[in-house]
Write a protein that holds these residues in place. Structure first.
Motif: not given
Length: 318
Positions: A283-284, A298, A287-288, A191, A227, A296, A290-291
């Protein structure tokens, strides 16, 4: 309400150390804060920012009488720092750290510390790409995870020390997880450590290409590359130490990453669009996730300009 600890000593006043000092003072968690750092300029800034009730270069003076000592130095310097402090530690004091590697650091702490103190290794997963005492802010740990990797001890007093340190991190606004040191190092290799290595490498590659592209890499940097540059701006000394200290887990994850990258390379070469779409879709969802877990926001964030009180990004200390 009585403070959780009468005297907190922070050894190393960078981003994490200064943020702990600010957060602990704001929340009234300690009676006194002592900051020690071997750098004169860092001590001057720590004094100007009033990060400690006392600021000293002398580690023996700094830890004298402290019931909580937090080592916030690079991981390869951890053992030497604890050894310097050891003769002056009060019996029953709790020793912890903020290092991003736990296996080798836990061994170093346990080996250097006297037997009458409680060693509870820790790692707050919080940070930014900035470093130094001016980078700290009290909100850094809010909603973030701190991982504790207690030593294998069947001792009620040690269990109480772990509980007190847990209460401290919770009071700073963090969420706390307890896990095995080796498992921590593997998780963080995935991570944090390997992503940083990739960032350092891709930014270095871009720098090498500057002469070929006449500066267009920097001029037309898209969000993904920006980033990478943010992550690659992290403290080089700290990250050098992390890769040396956690090389086994990093190399294991890097090997798997290389295999997956080669599979993507083959999919691109042979126009296997479905394989690419499947990979990107999976992988998308990460990200969702994590939010959804509050790690993080959105909201769109062009240029990555953030209010300092917003969710901190991945960086030093992670």
């Amino acid at each position: 309400m009585a403070p959780l600890f009468e005297r907190l000593t922070i050894i190393g006043c960078g981003l994490i150390g200064s943020s702990i000092a600010l957060a602990a003072r704001r929340r009234g968690l300690v009676g006194e804060i002592v900051v020690t750092d071997r750098s004169g300029p860092v001590r001057e800034r720590a004094t100007a920012l009033k990060l400690g009730d006392r600021v000293t270069p002398d580690i023996s003076e700094g830890v004298d009488g402290a019931d909580l000592v937090i080592f916030a130095v690079p991981v390869l310097a951890m053992g030497a720092a604890v050894a310097a402090a050891a003769p002056h530690l009060r019996p029953g004091a709790i020793l912890t750290d903020v290092g991003s590697v736990k296996g080798s650091v836990s061994d170093a702490l346990a080996a250097a510390a006297p037997p009458d103190v409680f060693v509870v290794p820790g790692h707050p997963i919080a940070g930014t790409e900035h470093s130094g005492p001016d980078a700290g802010f009290a909100e850094l740990f809010e909603g973030r995870w701190t991982i504790l990797t207690p030593l294998a001890k069947d001792d009620p007093d040690y269990a109480e020390a772990v509980a007190r340190l847990t209460a401290f991190w919770l009071a700073l606004g963090a969420q706390v997880e307890v896990m095995d040191a080796a498992h921590h190092d593997l998780v963080l290799a995935v991570t944090s450590h390997v992503p940083h290595l990739i960032a350092y490498n891709i930014v270095g590659t871009a720098a090498d290409l500057e002469g070929v592209t006449e500066g267009e890499v920097m001029k037309y940097a898209a969000g993904g590359f920006r980033d990478f540059t943010r992550i690659a701006a992290s403290d080089p000394t700290m990250w050098r130490d992390i890769f040396v200290a956690n090389k086994t887990a990093v190399l294991e994850v890097l090997g798997r990453f290389t295999e997956d990258l080669q599979a993507l390379q083959r999919a691109i070469r042979w126009d296997e669009a479905d394989k690419l779409h499947d990979r990107f879709s999976r992988t998308r969802e990460i990200r969702r996730g994590v939010i959804a877990l509050g790690q993080d926001s959105p909201e769109s964030n062009f240029g990555r300009d953030r209010d300092r009180k917003g969710p901190p990004g991945d960086g030093p200390g992670t």
